[in-house]
Design an enzyme around this catalytic site. Structure first.
Site, PDB file in Angstrom:
ATOM      1  N   GLN A  10      -1.632 -26.498  -1.285  1.00 47.45           N
ATOM      2  CA  GLN A  10      -0.736 -25.459  -0.769  1.00 47.45           C
ATOM      3  C   GLN A  10       0.154 -24.853  -1.857  1.00 47.45           C
ATOM      4  OE1 GLN A  10       0.628 -28.054   2.730  1.00 47.45           O
ATOM      5  NE2 GLN A  10       0.738 -25.991   3.544  1.00 47.45           N
ATOM      6  N   CYS A  15       2.027 -24.647  10.135  1.00 43.82           N
ATOM      7  CA  CYS A  15       1.717 -24.962   8.750  1.00 43.82           C
ATOM      8  C   CYS A  15       2.448 -23.965   7.853  1.00 43.82           C
ATOM      9  CB  CYS A  15       0.202 -24.850   8.547  1.00 43.82           C
ATOM     10  SG  CYS A  15      -0.319 -25.152   6.855  1.00 43.82           S
ATOM     11  N   LEU A  16       3.032 -24.454   6.774  1.00 44.64           N
ATOM     12  CA  LEU A  16       3.752 -23.576   5.857  1.00 44.64           C
ATOM     13  C   LEU A  16       2.832 -22.521   5.245  1.00 44.64           C
ATOM     14  CD1 LEU A  16       6.065 -26.126   3.992  1.00 44.64           C
ATOM     15  CD2 LEU A  16       6.720 -24.500   5.778  1.00 44.64           C
ATOM     16  N   HIS A  26      -2.682 -33.969   9.304  1.00 45.45           N
ATOM     17  CA  HIS A  26      -2.611 -32.559   8.898  1.00 45.45           C
ATOM     18  C   HIS A  26      -2.647 -32.436   7.371  1.00 45.45           C
ATOM     19  CE1 HIS A  26      -0.722 -28.381   9.528  1.00 45.45           C
ATOM     20  NE2 HIS A  26      -0.657 -28.569   8.228  1.00 45.45           N
ATOM     21  N   GLU A  27      -1.864 -33.267   6.705  1.00 42.35           N
ATOM     22  CA  GLU A  27      -1.770 -33.144   5.240  1.00 42.35           C
ATOM     23  C   GLU A  27      -3.022 -33.678   4.541  1.00 42.35           C
ATOM     24  OE1 GLU A  27       0.413 -31.177   4.276  1.00 42.35           O
ATOM     25  OE2 GLU A  27       1.679 -31.240   6.051  1.00 42.35           O
ATOM     26  N   HIS A  80      -5.680 -31.089   4.553  1.00 43.02           N
ATOM     27  CA  HIS A  80      -5.527 -30.044   3.523  1.00 43.02           C
ATOM     28  C   HIS A  80      -6.299 -30.401   2.254  1.00 43.02           C
ATOM     29  CE1 HIS A  80      -2.775 -26.899   4.792  1.00 43.02           C
ATOM     30  NE2 HIS A  80      -1.897 -27.766   5.267  1.00 43.02           N
TER      31      HIS A  80
HETATM   32 ZN    ZN Z   1      -0.396 -27.379   6.559  1.00 38.60          ZN
END
Ligand code: ZN
Length: 151
Positions: free
Chosen positions: A51, A88-89, A130-131, A134
């Protein structure tokens, strides 16, 4: 420490698989520090290295119970299921329901290269899944149940 730019949906780096960290170099430590600062600045509960444009298996999480740093995290056990709204950012303003395990156990390394085990339920279980997703180029919208709002 420095705030790094958060990559957003459509940036192809978010869809790439991150590489295992073979050696915890000073640049990995700086990455951890910068990721934590970037996550707090953005009021997020988690951030994965891709990210911020780095394809390394590094994750930071803070659900309000203190900072968790994970290097090379692997989900080794899951139990049950929970459905909750996720954001999510990297997908600003959007949210959708996702089915996640109720309990998750992750093995990883800390910044000193020591093996750690993190167990989570509820929001922490969601954040761990979630992480780590990624790191394999998977976004929560891929797993959304029903409509994705705000996209
Ligand atoms: Zn995310």
């Amino acid at each position: 420490m420095a705030i790094r730019q958060i990559r957003t949906n459509g940036d192809e780096i978010l869809r790439k698989k991150s590489k295992e960290v073979k050696e915890i170099t000073p640049s990995v430590i700086t990455l951890l520090d910068d990721m934590a600062e970037t996550m707090y600045e953005a009021n997020g509960v988690g951030l994965a290295a891709p990210q911020v444009g780095v394809l390394k298996r590094v994750v930071v999480i803070d659900i309000g119970e203190g900072l968790i740093e994970l290097i090379n995290p692997v989900v080794v056990e899951t139990k049950g299921s929970q459905i909750g709204s996720e954001g999510c950012l990297s997908i600003p303003g959007a949210c959708a329901d996702v089915d996640r395990p109720e309990y998750v156990k992750v093995e990883a390394l800390n910044r000193d290269g020591e093996k750690i085990v993190v167990e989570g339920t509820e929001l922490l279980a969601v954040a761990l899944c979630h992480e780590t997703d990624h790191l394999d180029g998977v976004l929560y919208i891929d797993k959304a149940i029903g409509e994705i709002e705000g996209i």
